[in-house]
Design a protein around this motif. Structure first.
Motif, mmCIF file in Angstrom:
data_model
loop_
_atom_site.group_PDB
_atom_site.id
_atom_site.type_symbol
_atom_site.label_atom_id
_atom_site.label_comp_id
_atom_site.label_asym_id
_atom_site.label_seq_id
_atom_site.Cartn_x
_atom_site.Cartn_y
_atom_site.Cartn_z
ATOM 1 N N ALA A 13 0.945 -1.285 0.016
ATOM 2 C CA ALA A 13 -0.022 0.016 -0.046
ATOM 3 C C ALA A 13 0.875 1.278 -0.122
ATOM 4 N N VAL A 14 2.011 1.261 0.932
ATOM 5 C CA VAL A 14 2.890 2.226 1.108
ATOM 6 C C VAL A 14 3.371 2.673 -0.513
ATOM 7 N N PHE A 15 4.004 1.361 -1.106
ATOM 8 C CA PHE A 15 4.669 1.631 -2.460
ATOM 9 C C PHE A 15 3.771 2.223 -3.576
ATOM 10 N N ILE A 16 2.247 1.818 -3.583
ATOM 11 C CA ILE A 16 1.531 2.264 -4.570
ATOM 12 C C ILE A 16 0.959 3.637 -4.130
ATOM 13 N N PHE A 17 0.867 3.824 -2.709
ATOM 14 C CA PHE A 17 0.576 5.241 -2.320
ATOM 15 C C PHE A 17 1.401 6.317 -2.944
ATOM 16 N N ILE A 18 2.788 6.034 -2.930
ATOM 17 C CA ILE A 18 3.711 7.044 -3.382
ATOM 18 C C ILE A 18 3.509 7.283 -4.790
ATOM 19 N N ARG A 19 3.224 6.251 -5.605
ATOM 20 C CA ARG A 19 2.945 6.441 -7.014
ATOM 21 C C ARG A 19 1.588 7.152 -7.275
ATOM 22 N N ALA A 109 -5.870 -3.762 -3.223
ATOM 23 C CA ALA A 109 -5.863 -3.881 -4.786
ATOM 24 C C ALA A 109 -6.729 -3.323 -5.307
ATOM 25 N N TYR A 110 -8.114 -3.390 -5.221
ATOM 26 C CA TYR A 110 -9.244 -2.848 -6.071
ATOM 27 C C TYR A 110 -9.168 -1.407 -5.918
ATOM 28 N N GLU A 111 -8.971 -0.842 -4.575
ATOM 29 C CA GLU A 111 -9.046 0.749 -4.439
ATOM 30 C C GLU A 111 -7.645 1.355 -5.582
ATOM 31 N N MET A 112 -6.608 0.658 -5.313
ATOM 32 C CA MET A 112 -5.223 1.144 -6.200
ATOM 33 C C MET A 112 -5.651 0.869 -7.605
ATOM 34 N N ILE A 113 -6.062 -0.122 -7.964
ATOM 35 C CA ILE A 113 -6.255 -0.428 -9.508
ATOM 36 C C ILE A 113 -7.141 0.599 -9.993
ATOM 37 N N VAL A 114 -8.520 0.668 -9.419
ATOM 38 C CA VAL A 114 -9.465 1.805 -9.873
ATOM 39 C C VAL A 114 -8.902 3.103 -9.835
ATOM 40 N N LYS A 123 1.783 3.062 -15.632
ATOM 41 C CA LYS A 123 2.993 2.351 -14.949
ATOM 42 C C LYS A 123 2.357 1.567 -13.651
ATOM 43 N N ALA A 124 1.651 2.132 -12.959
ATOM 44 C CA ALA A 124 1.155 1.395 -11.916
ATOM 45 C C ALA A 124 0.390 0.151 -12.307
ATOM 46 N N LEU A 125 -0.824 0.524 -13.214
ATOM 47 C CA LEU A 125 -1.542 -0.756 -13.790
ATOM 48 C C LEU A 125 -0.743 -1.880 -14.061
ATOM 49 N N LYS A 126 0.403 -1.483 -14.989
ATOM 50 C CA LYS A 126 1.168 -2.716 -15.326
ATOM 51 C C LYS A 126 1.671 -3.581 -14.543
ATOM 52 N N GLY A 127 1.960 -3.217 -13.281
ATOM 53 C CA GLY A 127 2.571 -4.010 -12.110
ATOM 54 C C GLY A 127 1.394 -4.790 -11.400
ATOM 55 N N PHE A 137 -7.290 -2.287 -20.305
ATOM 56 C CA PHE A 137 -7.381 -0.991 -19.586
ATOM 57 C C PHE A 137 -6.577 -0.148 -20.305
ATOM 58 N N GLU A 138 -5.468 -0.195 -21.035
ATOM 59 C CA GLU A 138 -4.609 0.654 -21.773
ATOM 60 C C GLU A 138 -5.363 1.103 -22.825
#
Length: 231
Positions: A13-19, A109-114, A123-127, A137-138
């Protein structure tokens, strides 16, 4: 006291939050990628990519007493149901699997992806996605950008996240989760006019997503391999 599941989920969550910190709270609302990945349900997770992280096997997990069969999936799946049988198969192949902690990670993951989809963060979605889902999505993001449209979303709440299916195909575990969330969503054209949704109205959104991973792989991460709008 934090367990290994919580630590890994928090790290992700911290990793994705930074992005995504510039777009936190945004959601896709009713806008859907033009893709039906359920036609390719048997998709293997690609090693090295990240999504819902479960812990690797360790001594504590391997020596944990087995739960009574009738109580194993209490609150997750009905005893004797196809979903319970699928979870049994996954747990037999991967002793580290815990359905309740999986749901916690799937919600994150749901919140991050949406949020990443709304922001067009490729970049975030690809991972976080399988190759097939990422392509869908792209394509939707590219179409939106070509038109000059933008999505403005505000996450109100994630009401439920229920496992509705589970299976083990060869060595690939697949778990399907039904999410129900409350969102404020509006799509604007390049002139700033609202062409879909409303910037003031809360809308209930239901999504059915499937996550997968190879249970024989050393990588413990899950990827989103299928999405559809639910009822």
């Amino acid at each position: 006291m934090f367990d290994i599941y919580t630590i890994i989920f928090l790290a992700l969550a911290v990793f994705i939050f930074i992005r995504l910190r510039s777009v936190l709270g945004q959601r896709t609302g009713r806008e859907r990628p033009p893709y039906d990945p359920y036609s390719t349900r048997d998709v293997r997770a690609q090693a090295g990519d990240k999504v819902v992280t479960l812990p690797t096997r360790n001594a504590e997990t391997m020596t944990r007493p087995a739960e009574a069969v009738q109580d194993r999936w209490k609150g997750i799946a009905a005893e004797g149901s196809p979903t319970a049988s699928g979870l049994d198969a996954i747990a037999a192949a991967d002793r580290s699997f815990d359905a309740k902690h999986f749901v916690t990670g799937a919600k994150a993951a749901y919140e991050m992806i949406v949020g990443a989809f709304a922001a067009g963060d490729r970049k975030a979605l690809k991972g976080l996605l399988s190759r097939e889902v990422y392509d869908g999505f792209e394509a939707a993001i590219k179409d939106r950008e070509a038109k000059g449209d933008t999505v403005e979303n505000k996450f109100v709440s994630l009401d439920t996240a229920d496992i509705t299916g589970a299976e083990l195909r060869n060595n690939t575990a697949q778990v399907t989760v039904r999410f129900v969330s409350q969102l404020i969503s509006a799509t604007r054209d390049k002139s700033g006019n609202v062409i879909d949704g409303s910037p003031d109205k809360v809308t209930e959104v239901t999504d059915v997503w499937t996550f997968a991973r190879d249970v024989t792989a050393r990588d413990p991460n899950w990827k989103l391999v299928a999405t559809e709008a639910g009822q």
